[in-house]
Design a protein around this motif. Sequence first.
Motif, PDB file in Angstrom:
ATOM      1  N   ARG A  82       0.830  -1.218   0.000  1.00 46.34           N
ATOM      2  CA  ARG A  82       0.000   0.000   0.000  1.00 46.34           C
ATOM      3  C   ARG A  82       0.857   1.258   0.000  1.00 46.34           C
ATOM      4  NH1 ARG A  82      -2.242   0.853   4.603  1.00 46.34           N
ATOM      5  NH2 ARG A  82      -1.203  -0.745   5.850  1.00 46.34           N
ATOM      6  N   GLY A  83       2.182   1.084  -0.097  1.00 46.98           N
ATOM      7  CA  GLY A  83       3.069   2.236  -0.101  1.00 46.98           C
ATOM      8  C   GLY A  83       3.558   2.665   1.262  1.00 46.98           C
ATOM      9  N   VAL A  84       3.243   1.886   2.304  1.00 51.01           N
ATOM     10  CA  VAL A  84       3.737   2.197   3.647  1.00 51.01           C
ATOM     11  C   VAL A  84       5.180   1.683   3.759  1.00 51.01           C
ATOM     12  CG1 VAL A  84       3.411   1.831   6.121  1.00 51.01           C
ATOM     13  CG2 VAL A  84       1.417   2.016   4.609  1.00 51.01           C
ATOM     14  N   PRO A  85       6.128   2.527   4.090  1.00 51.94           N
ATOM     15  CA  PRO A  85       7.518   2.071   4.177  1.00 51.94           C
ATOM     16  C   PRO A  85       7.695   1.006   5.257  1.00 51.94           C
ATOM     17  CG  PRO A  85       7.417   4.465   4.078  1.00 51.94           C
ATOM     18  CD  PRO A  85       6.018   3.984   4.298  1.00 51.94           C
ATOM     19  N   PHE A  86       8.541   0.025   4.978  1.00 51.43           N
ATOM     20  CA  PHE A  86       8.850  -1.027   5.952  1.00 51.43           C
ATOM     21  C   PHE A  86       9.289  -0.405   7.272  1.00 51.43           C
ATOM     22  CE2 PHE A  86      11.329  -4.225   8.081  1.00 51.43           C
ATOM     23  CZ  PHE A  86      10.787  -5.444   7.712  1.00 51.43           C
ATOM     24  N   SER A  87      10.074   0.672   7.195  1.00 49.66           N
ATOM     25  CA  SER A  87      10.599   1.309   8.404  1.00 49.66           C
ATOM     26  C   SER A  87       9.487   1.813   9.312  1.00 49.66           C
ATOM     27  CB  SER A  87      11.533   2.459   8.038  1.00 49.66           C
ATOM     28  OG  SER A  87      10.841   3.424   7.251  1.00 49.66           O
ATOM     29  N   GLU A  88       8.398   2.331   8.731  1.00 51.56           N
ATOM     30  CA  GLU A  88       7.291   2.824   9.539  1.00 51.56           C
ATOM     31  C   GLU A  88       6.647   1.691  10.336  1.00 51.56           C
ATOM     32  OE1 GLU A  88       5.900   6.350   9.654  1.00 51.56           O
ATOM     33  OE2 GLU A  88       8.060   6.255   9.277  1.00 51.56           O
ATOM     34  N   VAL A  89       6.523   0.538   9.693  1.00 46.30           N
ATOM     35  CA  VAL A  89       5.908  -0.620  10.347  1.00 46.30           C
ATOM     36  C   VAL A  89       6.770  -1.085  11.506  1.00 46.30           C
ATOM     37  CG1 VAL A  89       5.057  -2.970  10.026  1.00 46.30           C
ATOM     38  CG2 VAL A  89       4.862  -1.314   8.152  1.00 46.30           C
ATOM     39  N   ILE A  90       8.015  -1.392  11.222  1.00 47.10           N
ATOM     40  CA  ILE A  90       8.837  -2.055  12.231  1.00 47.10           C
ATOM     41  C   ILE A  90       9.264  -1.096  13.340  1.00 47.10           C
ATOM     42  CG2 ILE A  90      11.071  -1.781  11.048  1.00 47.10           C
ATOM     43  CD1 ILE A  90      11.568  -4.776  11.984  1.00 47.10           C
ATOM     44  N   GLU A  91       9.524   0.147  13.016  1.00 47.36           N
ATOM     45  CA  GLU A  91       9.936   1.083  14.076  1.00 47.36           C
ATOM     46  C   GLU A  91       8.788   1.346  15.042  1.00 47.36           C
ATOM     47  OE1 GLU A  91      12.809   1.989  14.892  1.00 47.36           O
ATOM     48  OE2 GLU A  91      14.004   1.489  13.118  1.00 47.36           O
ATOM     49  N   GLY A  92       7.553   1.380  14.522  1.00 45.79           N
ATOM     50  CA  GLY A  92       6.414   1.530  15.420  1.00 45.79           C
ATOM     51  C   GLY A  92       6.253   0.344  16.348  1.00 45.79           C
ATOM     52  N   LEU A  93       6.443  -0.858  15.809  1.00 45.75           N
ATOM     53  CA  LEU A  93       6.325  -2.069  16.629  1.00 45.75           C
ATOM     54  C   LEU A  93       7.459  -2.145  17.651  1.00 45.75           C
ATOM     55  CD1 LEU A  93       5.320  -4.660  13.871  1.00 45.75           C
ATOM     56  CD2 LEU A  93       3.813  -3.461  15.477  1.00 45.75           C
ATOM     57  N   LEU A  94       8.673  -1.807  17.232  1.00 43.04           N
ATOM     58  CA  LEU A  94       9.810  -1.882  18.154  1.00 43.04           C
ATOM     59  C   LEU A  94       9.663  -0.872  19.294  1.00 43.04           C
ATOM     60  CD1 LEU A  94      12.723  -2.308  15.587  1.00 43.04           C
ATOM     61  CD2 LEU A  94      11.943  -4.020  17.246  1.00 43.04           C
TER      62      LEU A  94
ATOM     63  N   ALA B  21      12.046 -10.479  -1.630  1.00 44.44           N
ATOM     64  CA  ALA B  21      12.188  -9.022  -1.607  1.00 44.44           C
ATOM     65  C   ALA B  21      11.934  -8.468  -0.207  1.00 44.44           C
ATOM     66  CB  ALA B  21      11.221  -8.388  -2.613  1.00 44.44           C
ATOM     67  N   THR B  22      10.967  -9.050   0.496  1.00 44.98           N
ATOM     68  CA  THR B  22      10.667  -8.612   1.858  1.00 44.98           C
ATOM     69  C   THR B  22      11.811  -8.948   2.799  1.00 44.98           C
ATOM     70  OG1 THR B  22       8.292  -8.824   1.496  1.00 44.98           O
ATOM     71  CG2 THR B  22       9.044  -8.888   3.780  1.00 44.98           C
ATOM     72  N   LEU B  23      12.397 -10.133   2.637  1.00 44.25           N
ATOM     73  CA  LEU B  23      13.543 -10.520   3.466  1.00 44.25           C
ATOM     74  C   LEU B  23      14.703  -9.545   3.260  1.00 44.25           C
ATOM     75  CD1 LEU B  23      14.818 -12.557   5.438  1.00 44.25           C
ATOM     76  CD2 LEU B  23      15.507 -13.904   3.440  1.00 44.25           C
ATOM     77  N   GLU B  24      14.934  -9.156   2.009  1.00 44.48           N
ATOM     78  CA  GLU B  24      16.013  -8.207   1.728  1.00 44.48           C
ATOM     79  C   GLU B  24      15.701  -6.837   2.326  1.00 44.48           C
ATOM     80  OE1 GLU B  24      18.997  -8.941   0.489  1.00 44.48           O
ATOM     81  OE2 GLU B  24      18.225 -10.999   0.559  1.00 44.48           O
ATOM     82  N   GLU B  25      14.452  -6.405   2.211  1.00 49.36           N
ATOM     83  CA  GLU B  25      14.067  -5.097   2.748  1.00 49.36           C
ATOM     84  C   GLU B  25      14.230  -5.048   4.260  1.00 49.36           C
ATOM     85  OE1 GLU B  25      10.563  -1.825   1.822  1.00 49.36           O
ATOM     86  OE2 GLU B  25      10.122  -3.961   1.549  1.00 49.36           O
ATOM     87  N   ALA B  26      14.072  -6.201   4.895  1.00 45.97           N
ATOM     88  CA  ALA B  26      14.195  -6.277   6.358  1.00 45.97           C
ATOM     89  C   ALA B  26      15.638  -6.266   6.829  1.00 45.97           C
ATOM     90  CB  ALA B  26      13.503  -7.540   6.861  1.00 45.97           C
TER      91      ALA B  26
ATOM     92  N   PRO C 235      18.226  -4.275   7.407  1.00 46.12           N
ATOM     93  CA  PRO C 235      18.762  -3.434   8.495  1.00 46.12           C
ATOM     94  C   PRO C 235      18.204  -3.766   9.877  1.00 46.12           C
ATOM     95  CG  PRO C 235      18.125  -2.104   6.590  1.00 46.12           C
ATOM     96  CD  PRO C 235      17.583  -3.485   6.359  1.00 46.12           C
ATOM     97  N   TRP C 236      17.113  -4.509   9.926  1.00 47.59           N
ATOM     98  CA  TRP C 236      16.453  -4.801  11.204  1.00 47.59           C
ATOM     99  C   TRP C 236      16.520  -6.282  11.592  1.00 47.59           C
ATOM    100  CZ3 TRP C 236      14.329  -1.556   7.479  1.00 47.59           C
ATOM    101  CH2 TRP C 236      14.188  -0.223   7.850  1.00 47.59           C
ATOM    102  N   LEU C 237      17.248  -7.083  10.841  1.00 46.22           N
ATOM    103  CA  LEU C 237      17.218  -8.526  11.098  1.00 46.22           C
ATOM    104  C   LEU C 237      17.708  -8.894  12.486  1.00 46.22           C
ATOM    105  CD1 LEU C 237      18.277 -10.230   7.737  1.00 46.22           C
ATOM    106  CD2 LEU C 237      15.990  -9.951   8.708  1.00 46.22           C
ATOM    107  N   ASP C 238      18.551  -8.062  13.073  1.00 44.42           N
ATOM    108  CA  ASP C 238      19.015  -8.353  14.432  1.00 44.42           C
ATOM    109  C   ASP C 238      17.928  -8.096  15.463  1.00 44.42           C
ATOM    110  OD1 ASP C 238      19.127  -5.581  13.943  1.00 44.42           O
ATOM    111  OD2 ASP C 238      20.716  -5.286  15.429  1.00 44.42           O
ATOM    112  N   ARG C 239      16.815  -7.484  15.039  1.00 42.28           N
ATOM    113  CA  ARG C 239      15.687  -7.236  15.947  1.00 42.28           C
ATOM    114  C   ARG C 239      14.442  -8.030  15.544  1.00 42.28           C
ATOM    115  NH1 ARG C 239      16.866  -1.100  15.097  1.00 42.28           N
ATOM    116  NH2 ARG C 239      18.053  -2.147  13.442  1.00 42.28           N
ATOM    117  N   ILE C 240      14.627  -8.998  14.672  1.00 38.69           N
ATOM    118  CA  ILE C 240      13.557  -9.909  14.269  1.00 38.69           C
ATOM    119  C   ILE C 240      13.982 -11.317  14.686  1.00 38.69           C
ATOM    120  CG2 ILE C 240      12.319 -10.917  12.305  1.00 38.69           C
ATOM    121  CD1 ILE C 240      12.712  -8.236  10.849  1.00 38.69           C
ATOM    122  N   ALA C 241      13.107 -12.017  15.398  1.00 41.24           N
ATOM    123  CA  ALA C 241      13.460 -13.332  15.936  1.00 41.24           C
ATOM    124  C   ALA C 241      13.291 -14.445  14.912  1.00 41.24           C
ATOM    125  CB  ALA C 241      12.618 -13.643  17.171  1.00 41.24           C
TER     126      ALA C 241
END
Length: 337
Positions: free
Chosen positions: A108-120, A151-156, A158-164
């Motif tokens: 939907r055009g929401v940046p990955f960073s917006e999703v994960i930073e809000g959750l973190l 593509a999603t794995l690659e986009e993630a 920078p945050w893989l150390d914070r994904i279990a």
Amino acid sequence: MTDLDAFITGLPKAELHLHIEGSLEPELMFALARRNGIALPYADVEAVRAAYAFSNLQDFLDIYYAGAAVLLTRQDFHDLAMAYFDRAAADGVVHAEIMFDPQTHTARGVPFSEVIEGLLSAIAEAQARHGLTACLIMSFLRHLSEADAFATLEEAGPWLDRIAAVGLDSSELGHPPEKFARVFAAARERGLKCVAHAGEEGPPAYVTGALDALHVDRIDHGNRALEDEALVRRLVDLGMTLTVCPLSNLKLCVVDSLDQHPIDRMLKAGLRATINSDDPAYFGGYVADNYRAVAKARGLSRGDLAQAARNSLTGSFLPGEAIAALCARLDAFVDAA
């Protein structure tokens, strides 16, 4: 509150099968829609709740994805997760491993960073507010392509150390685990754990596929494994945790009634079954509600309920010393109850 209600609420437990987008209550859906200037296809909260009459998984997914459209900013994702954590803490959850679906939002055009930073940020606040620990499971949508998952794995990255872990959810039928074998292998190479939905609507062969093709560390749902005695023995021998979701199974017509739910059969067979809420805003109950519902419908004893809670702790991705400390806390609670 009855003695059994108090016992269930007080049990220190982990929730291992929770889709954070599925905890979006109608009231928050409307609040976020107003904040973001989004028109919903429902007149009011009551109209949303009236739409929660599902005959199968796809019926649910259609409204689930529509509801997710109100989530746009990291504050939205923070508020969504904090609403869940507040409820989870009140239910005696001491650790939560929450799934999120980035493809639902990036499409939907929401940046990955917006999703994960809000959750973190919500995870950090939940620990400060409630002493509740949490980690993230990044789920791939199985109705989309393997290339999209890569593509999603690659986009993630920078945050893989914070994904279990990575997971696999959405429409099960017609999308066997083998479709995602290569992307799961890539995730494991990056040090991530692996989980997958299998044996909810899909056949026992999908559970076998999750084991053999995806090399999962946990099975999400797994109900239909009971149709294959050899598979049940294998799961027991492996000590494989199953993240079972009773009210979800009822709402999505996986079982006709909770009187027919197999949770007690699973526990008696030696399976490491756990009790979870899945998408609680849509399925009518958070984790303690699920414990209470099957305790009543299947006559689960306090020992059964404590075993399910223990399975949730030992089946988590916490370090061994943290699991041991939480199990000791559980033992102390049960002894004192």
